[in-house]
Design a protein around this motif. Structure first.
Motif, PDB file in Angstrom:
ATOM      1  N   ALA A   1       2.676  -4.088  -1.812  1.00  0.00           N
ATOM      2  CA  ALA A   1       3.658  -5.018  -1.250  1.00  0.00           C
ATOM      3  C   ALA A   1       4.205  -4.478   0.068  1.00  0.00           C
ATOM      4  CB  ALA A   1       4.794  -5.244  -2.247  1.00  0.00           C
ATOM      5  N   ARG A   2       4.440  -3.161   0.138  1.00  0.00           N
ATOM      6  CA  ARG A   2       4.955  -2.567   1.369  1.00  0.00           C
ATOM      7  C   ARG A   2       3.940  -2.713   2.511  1.00  0.00           C
ATOM      8  NH1 ARG A   2       6.282   3.666   1.204  1.00  0.00           N
ATOM      9  NH2 ARG A   2       4.001   3.748   1.212  1.00  0.00           N
ATOM     10  N   ALA A   3       2.627  -2.617   2.158  1.00  0.00           N
ATOM     11  CA  ALA A   3       1.602  -2.746   3.192  1.00  0.00           C
ATOM     12  C   ALA A   3       1.458  -4.191   3.656  1.00  0.00           C
ATOM     13  CB  ALA A   3       0.275  -2.227   2.668  1.00  0.00           C
ATOM     14  N   LEU A   4       1.803  -5.119   2.758  1.00  0.00           N
ATOM     15  CA  LEU A   4       1.606  -6.535   3.085  1.00  0.00           C
ATOM     16  C   LEU A   4       2.789  -7.160   3.797  1.00  0.00           C
ATOM     17  CD1 LEU A   4      -0.040  -8.020  -0.136  1.00  0.00           C
ATOM     18  CD2 LEU A   4      -1.122  -7.225   1.974  1.00  0.00           C
ATOM     19  N   VAL A   5       3.982  -6.640   3.530  1.00  0.00           N
ATOM     20  CA  VAL A   5       5.197  -7.363   3.899  1.00  0.00           C
ATOM     21  C   VAL A   5       5.291  -7.635   5.399  1.00  0.00           C
ATOM     22  CG1 VAL A   5       6.752  -5.380   4.217  1.00  0.00           C
ATOM     23  CG2 VAL A   5       7.637  -7.527   3.282  1.00  0.00           C
ATOM     24  N   GLY A   6       4.781  -6.739   6.196  1.00  0.00           N
ATOM     25  CA  GLY A   6       4.898  -6.904   7.642  1.00  0.00           C
ATOM     26  C   GLY A   6       3.847  -7.839   8.225  1.00  0.00           C
ATOM     27  N   ASN A   7       2.993  -8.385   7.369  1.00  0.00           N
ATOM     28  CA  ASN A   7       1.968  -9.325   7.831  1.00  0.00           C
ATOM     29  C   ASN A   7       1.063  -8.716   8.904  1.00  0.00           C
ATOM     30  OD1 ASN A   7       0.797 -11.743   7.386  1.00  0.00           O
ATOM     31  ND2 ASN A   7       2.104 -12.897   8.821  1.00  0.00           N
ATOM     32  N   CYS A   8       0.663  -7.451   8.672  1.00  0.00           N
ATOM     33  CA  CYS A   8      -0.191  -6.758   9.632  1.00  0.00           C
ATOM     34  C   CYS A   8      -1.620  -7.276   9.502  1.00  0.00           C
ATOM     35  CB  CYS A   8      -0.185  -5.263   9.359  1.00  0.00           C
ATOM     36  SG  CYS A   8       1.424  -4.519   9.517  1.00  0.00           S
ATOM     37  N   PRO A   9      -2.345  -7.321  10.581  1.00  0.00           N
ATOM     38  CA  PRO A   9      -3.709  -7.841  10.500  1.00  0.00           C
ATOM     39  C   PRO A   9      -4.670  -6.916   9.761  1.00  0.00           C
ATOM     40  CG  PRO A   9      -3.215  -7.084  12.727  1.00  0.00           C
ATOM     41  CD  PRO A   9      -1.926  -7.048  11.969  1.00  0.00           C
TER      42      PRO A   9
ATOM     43  N   GLU B   1      -8.559   4.352  -2.004  1.00  0.00           N
ATOM     44  CA  GLU B   1      -8.767   4.285  -3.458  1.00  0.00           C
ATOM     45  C   GLU B   1      -7.646   3.557  -4.183  1.00  0.00           C
ATOM     46  OE1 GLU B   1     -10.733   7.203  -5.668  1.00  0.00           O
ATOM     47  OE2 GLU B   1     -11.047   8.517  -3.943  1.00  0.00           O
ATOM     48  N   PRO B   2      -7.457   2.301  -3.874  1.00  0.00           N
ATOM     49  CA  PRO B   2      -6.350   1.574  -4.497  1.00  0.00           C
ATOM     50  C   PRO B   2      -6.570   1.372  -5.990  1.00  0.00           C
ATOM     51  CG  PRO B   2      -7.742   0.057  -3.289  1.00  0.00           C
ATOM     52  CD  PRO B   2      -8.246   1.433  -2.981  1.00  0.00           C
ATOM     53  N   THR B   3      -7.788   1.495  -6.442  1.00  0.00           N
ATOM     54  CA  THR B   3      -8.057   1.264  -7.860  1.00  0.00           C
ATOM     55  C   THR B   3      -8.352   2.565  -8.588  1.00  0.00           C
ATOM     56  OG1 THR B   3     -10.413   0.943  -7.427  1.00  0.00           O
ATOM     57  CG2 THR B   3      -9.018  -1.005  -7.344  1.00  0.00           C
ATOM     58  N   GLY B   4      -8.327   3.670  -7.864  1.00  0.00           N
ATOM     59  CA  GLY B   4      -8.744   4.955  -8.432  1.00  0.00           C
ATOM     60  C   GLY B   4      -7.973   5.364  -9.671  1.00  0.00           C
TER      61      GLY B   4
ATOM     62  N   GLN C   1       3.688   1.039  -9.466  1.00  0.00           N
ATOM     63  CA  GLN C   1       3.959   1.743  -8.206  1.00  0.00           C
ATOM     64  C   GLN C   1       2.903   1.382  -7.162  1.00  0.00           C
ATOM     65  OE1 GLN C   1       4.904   6.018  -8.480  1.00  0.00           O
ATOM     66  NE2 GLN C   1       5.260   5.701 -10.651  1.00  0.00           N
ATOM     67  N   GLN C   2       1.637   1.290  -7.621  1.00  0.00           N
ATOM     68  CA  GLN C   2       0.560   0.915  -6.721  1.00  0.00           C
ATOM     69  C   GLN C   2       0.843  -0.459  -6.112  1.00  0.00           C
ATOM     70  OE1 GLN C   2      -1.597   1.736  -4.681  1.00  0.00           O
ATOM     71  NE2 GLN C   2      -3.399   2.310  -5.884  1.00  0.00           N
ATOM     72  N   ARG C   3       1.371  -1.363  -6.943  1.00  0.00           N
ATOM     73  CA  ARG C   3       1.656  -2.707  -6.440  1.00  0.00           C
ATOM     74  C   ARG C   3       2.829  -2.719  -5.467  1.00  0.00           C
ATOM     75  NH1 ARG C   3       0.871  -6.846 -11.352  1.00  0.00           N
ATOM     76  NH2 ARG C   3       0.344  -5.143 -12.763  1.00  0.00           N
ATOM     77  N   VAL C   4       3.832  -1.843  -5.730  1.00  0.00           N
ATOM     78  CA  VAL C   4       4.928  -1.729  -4.758  1.00  0.00           C
ATOM     79  C   VAL C   4       4.351  -1.246  -3.427  1.00  0.00           C
ATOM     80  CG1 VAL C   4       7.102  -0.583  -4.173  1.00  0.00           C
ATOM     81  CG2 VAL C   4       6.652  -1.274  -6.533  1.00  0.00           C
TER      82      VAL C   4
ATOM     83  N   LEU D   1       7.092  -8.967  -3.282  1.00  0.00           N
ATOM     84  CA  LEU D   1       7.079  -8.348  -4.618  1.00  0.00           C
ATOM     85  C   LEU D   1       6.687  -9.382  -5.675  1.00  0.00           C
ATOM     86  CD1 LEU D   1      10.203  -6.008  -4.466  1.00  0.00           C
ATOM     87  CD2 LEU D   1       7.869  -5.313  -5.036  1.00  0.00           C
ATOM     88  N   GLU D   2       7.190 -10.594  -5.499  1.00  0.00           N
ATOM     89  CA  GLU D   2       6.832 -11.713  -6.373  1.00  0.00           C
ATOM     90  C   GLU D   2       5.314 -11.882  -6.374  1.00  0.00           C
ATOM     91  OE1 GLU D   2       8.589 -14.099  -8.901  1.00  0.00           O
ATOM     92  OE2 GLU D   2       9.920 -13.735  -7.181  1.00  0.00           O
TER      93      GLU D   2
END
Ligand code: ATP
Ligand code: MG
Lengths: 411, 224
Positions: B156-164, B170-173, B150-153, B129-130
């Motif tokens: 963060a949820r997609a990143l936290v598990g360190n998935c490849p 549309e993250p910027t839509g 909310q988009q950033r949360v 989150l930081e």
């Protein structure tokens, strides 16, 4: 997912929407409460029946005026004719006679309405009336028209304000005449506990007073208020020699009545076993009916529970879609929802059971008696908790079986 | 370089009978590990549909799909869950955060599902989150956050598990162009760290900043 984290999810879910939890559990609370109430009322009914007849030995045979329109004759079996039965009938050992009057009974300033039975010694014997203090009156007392009275436990307790022993040798007023209390009966009732009041309708000896038959009969002469001939107010109870002679004794008695007054149909002659059985069957039917009512209540509240859950199901289905899309496997999701449904149901069930603790108090304002029972509590909690769990869990089973995309798009 | 996404001849339709809509009509797509791919195409062309298939959110009608060496045909529900959890960080067009959880728990969830302890999940989620600039907002629930937050949360949820593999629909839509640009920069950094990124966009300018552009039109991938 670790179990503790599943629990935390349940906790967050329950605390984040307390109103939904309350609505959901309301149906369960009411369902549990109703079932416990209904079972308790049913049990109390059965216990009352058992109490009423506990005084009768299995060898006893009641000879009561038959009820119903079929009886046309006014012929009556007199007391002396009835009491002569043991001499002429082989299988009959003794015969008790009793009559009933309703009266006020007063000791000093305290008075209450009560059922008064006029009885002979044999009747007291057959129905196991045992004095706790003092003695019972004898047949000689009856012939002498001695105005003696024996009080049931609750009656003495009420009239003498808890000091039961003090009742002996005191004077009580019945139908305006003074009677000397010669005895107080041992307590019989198991179900009600010590009652501080006297029920005038009760047929428990605890709530009655007894006076000699020959004294009582003069109060019943003529026609009673309801217009029923006084003959109907006299009934007899015969004791057979032993359990095996009950059947032949019944036949003998019926023949005796026929020979004496010309018709056997005027009196119904039944042994205590079958009287008790039919009374218990009636009580059981009542219980079954009451339980059916409770189940209907529960179904209705079950539909209420379902309804509340259905409203929440869209939100919950999307939540399940999210959980699936980030990799939660089905068992984890199911465990969470099962725990949540169990928690809410158990909460409601225990609350409903807790609420039923006020039932004896609440019903003390009515004529309905209630007997708390483990059966009722288990049935109440069990049935409603299971309904709650099923209705809470079922939507989760369905939702977690969807593809993530379908759960996410659920509308 | 290893192949992370390999799709061959994928068909997907919705509905049946008269109302049947053929959305994907034989799509083949290969993405190598470490790529940054933008999927561009008109509305209704089937971009989200394709993305949902890649992310195992939806099921393919026919064709073959191998993700990070695993052929997903006829596998168990458990395995799908495991792949979603360990291999794919999915960022939805509609965020799809859980409303009753705060930002922290939303981000912790993929780790908790993996079976991590609450302590370690919390540490990692807070750090993530930081990283998306929401270190001070972890206690807030989604409805207490702006759309961009909310988009950033969700990121963060997609990143936290360190998935490849990071998939972003549309993250910027829904964001203004400045915030959109920030998010894009963020993806470029992630890509530089070695993550494979597949991103859907409408915006040719955004798409041009990816390393490769795939055009979807009328249920088919247009040759480059
Ligand atoms: N669940 C569904 N049922 C029926 N049709 C669907 C479903 N999901 C998508 N479609 C149809 O599939 C087609 C492609 O939809 P998709 O969401 O993939 O488009 P998209 O390229 O992502 O569009 P956008 O840029 O507007 O997000 C559309 O015509 C849509 O109506
Ligand atoms: Mg789309």
């Amino acid at each position: 997912m670790r179990p503790v984290e599943i629990l935390r999810s349940v906790f967050l879910s329950v605390t984040s929407n307390k109103f939904r939890v309350f609505l959901t559990s309301l149906g369960i609370i009411i369902g549990t409460f109703t079932i416990i109430l209904v079972v308790g009322i049913g049990k109390a009914g059965e216990a009352q029946v058992a109490d009423q007849y506990s005084r009768l030995s299995v060898e006893s045979i009641t000879i009561a005026r038959a009820r119903g329109s079929g009886v046309t004759t006014t012929a009556v079996l007199s007391k002396d004719e009835a009491l002569a039965m043991p001499e002429s009938l082989q299988n009959v050992e003794s015969v008790g006679v009793s009559t009933r009057i309703s009266s006020e009974i007063a000791a000093g300033a305290i008075s209450t309405a009560v059922t008064i039975q006029g009885i002979n010694e044999a009747y007291a014997d057959i129905t196991h009336l045992e004095p706790l203090y003092g003695t019972l009156f004898t047949d000689e007392d009856s012939l002498m028209r001695s105005r003696y009275a024996v009080l049931g436990y609750n009656v003495a307790n009420y009239l003498f304000d808890g000091d039961i022993e003090a009742a002996i040798d005191q004077t009580v007023l019945i139908k305006g005449a003074s009677f000397t209390v010669v005895g107080v009966l041992d307590r019989i009732g198991g179900s009600g506990g010590i009652s501080t009041s006297v029920s005038a309708d009760s047929t428990s000896a605890d709530d009655m007073a007894f006076i000699p038959y020959d004294v009582a009969i003069k109060y019943t002469s003529g026609t009673t208020r309801s217009g029923v001939s006084s003959a109907a107010q006299v009934s007899f109870v015969a004791l057979a020699n032993d359990i095996d002679s009950v059947k032949p004794a019944i036949t003998e008695i019926q023949e005796y009545i026929e020979d004496t007054i010309g018709s056997a149909d005027v009196y119904s002659v039944t042994d205590a076993g079958s009287v008790l059985e039919s009374a218990q069957a009636t009580a059981r039917t009542m219980s079954a009916l009451l339980i059916a009512v409770a189940i209907i209540v529960l179904l209705v509240s079950g539909i209420g529970i379902m309804n509340v859950l259905m409203v929440a199901v869209q939100e919950r289905t999307r939540e399940i879609g999210i959980l699936k899309s980030i990799g939660a496997a089905r068992p984890v999701i199911l465990a969470e929802f099962l725990l949540e449904a169990t928690f809410i149901s158990a909460f409601g069930g225990l609350l409903g059971a807790g609420l039923s603790a006020i039932a004896p108090w609440a019903l003390s304002f009515t004529d309905i008696s209630f007997m708390p029972s483990v059966d009722g509590i288990l049935l109440g909690i069990g049935f409603s908790v299971i309904t709650g769990i099923i209705s809470g869990f079922y939507p989760a089973v369905k939702a977690s079986g969807l593809k993530p995309i379908d759960a996410l798009n659920y509308e | 370089m290893s192949t992370i996404i390999e799709m061959k001849d994928i068909y997907k339709s919705y509905g049946r009978g008269e109302g049947k809509v053929d959305v994907l009509k034989g799509v083949s797509l290969t993405v190598e590990a470490g790529e940054f791919v933008a999927i561009l195409g008109p509305s209704g062309s089937g971009k989200s549909t394709l993305m949902n298939l890649i992310g195992l959110i939806d099921t393919i009608d026919s064709g073959t799909y191998t993700i990070d060496g695993v052929d997903i045909h006829n596998q168990s529900d458990r395995l799908y869950a495991r792949i979603r959890n360990r291999k794919i960080g999915f960022i939805f067009q509609k965020f799809n955060l859980i409303a009753k959880y705060n930002a922290l728990r939303n981000v912790e969830l993929p780790l908790l599902i993996q079976g991590e302890s609450s302590h370690s999940a919390k540490t990692r989620a807070l750090a993530t989150l930081e990283r998306v600039g929401l270190g001070d907002r972890w206690q807030h629930r989604p409805n207490q956050l702006s759309g961009g937050q909310q988009q950033r949360v969700a990121i963060a949820r997609a990143l936290v598990g360190n998935c490849p593999l990071i998939l972003a629909d549309e993250p910027t839509g829904a964001l203004d162009s400045k915030t959109g640009q920030e998010i894009l920069k963020f993806f470029q950094d992630l890509n530089a760290e070695g993550k494979t990124i597949v991103m859907i966009t409408h915006d040719p300018h955004i798409a041009s900043q990816a390393k490769r552009i795939i055009r979807v039109e009328d249920g088919l991938i247009q040759p480059a």
